[in-house]
Design an enzyme around this catalytic site. Sequence first.
Site, PDB file in Angstrom:
ATOM      1  N   ASP A 147       0.849  -1.192   0.000  1.00 27.75           N
ATOM      2  CA  ASP A 147       0.000   0.000   0.000  1.00 27.75           C
ATOM      3  C   ASP A 147       0.884   1.241   0.000  1.00 27.75           C
ATOM      4  O   ASP A 147       1.776   1.376   0.853  1.00 27.75           O
ATOM      5  CB  ASP A 147      -0.909   0.018   1.232  1.00 27.75           C
ATOM      6  N   ASP A 200     -15.800  -3.866  -2.087  1.00 26.16           N
ATOM      7  CA  ASP A 200     -15.404  -3.503  -0.727  1.00 26.16           C
ATOM      8  C   ASP A 200     -16.630  -3.467   0.165  1.00 26.16           C
ATOM      9  O   ASP A 200     -17.450  -2.549   0.072  1.00 26.16           O
ATOM     10  CB  ASP A 200     -14.699  -2.138  -0.731  1.00 26.16           C
TER      11      ASP A 200
END
Length: 234
Positions: free
Chosen positions: A10, A131
């Site tokens: 990330d 998500d």
Amino acid sequence: MKDFIIPAIDLKEGRLVRLYRGEEQKVKVYSQNPEDTAKFFQDMGFGRIHVVDLDGAFGGSLKNLTAIRRIRKVFSGVLQVGGGLRDTKTIEELSKEGVDLFVVGTVAVKSPEVFQQILSLFPERVILSVDSKGGKVSVGGWKEESAYTPVELARLYEEKPVWGYLYTVVERDGTLEGVDTTPYVEFKKSVKKPVLASGGVASLEDVKKLYGVVEGVVVGKAIYEGRINLEELE
């Protein structure tokens, strides 16, 4: 297991970080040089990594292209990238940089016509990001709730040329709370394409729980906190 685990990198301001439950302010920095970590995963024998441009996810456009470019130079396996991929131009740019798969979520919900364009230009190279937060699909860097359940969103595109799905349980992401396989089992009943799991992995036991349920699992914090010893993986 190295064929099943997909290490996550990330990116925030060019650094390798992890968030807690996707909250932008709850950030922990693990490396100033993400490409070194990508090279480590390459040397360890992983065939795929998952890169997220967090600045892009929160800001709506790609921000960490330089870091992604450096990662591509040192990692020869499958590179999948997400975060702020909301138009064809951005994806074309990433494709030119050698990115293999594109993780797209927000645009599939908010701009279906643009998503269809992306699919027509890059068939079987787009992973639909699903998500899940509170039973609904979350978009816009996990800040907005959509009207769709994960299954409803998947059904919209199951017959389209998506590669498959990345199903993230947002409430567990970055928490090391462990994995609940139930959402993935239920989701798999409604789709035929590959599903990658994400969120809450805390140990190798969690990974094993998901083996046979989904086609792969994205793991970040459990690796960086030493909860999973990569040296012991087959």
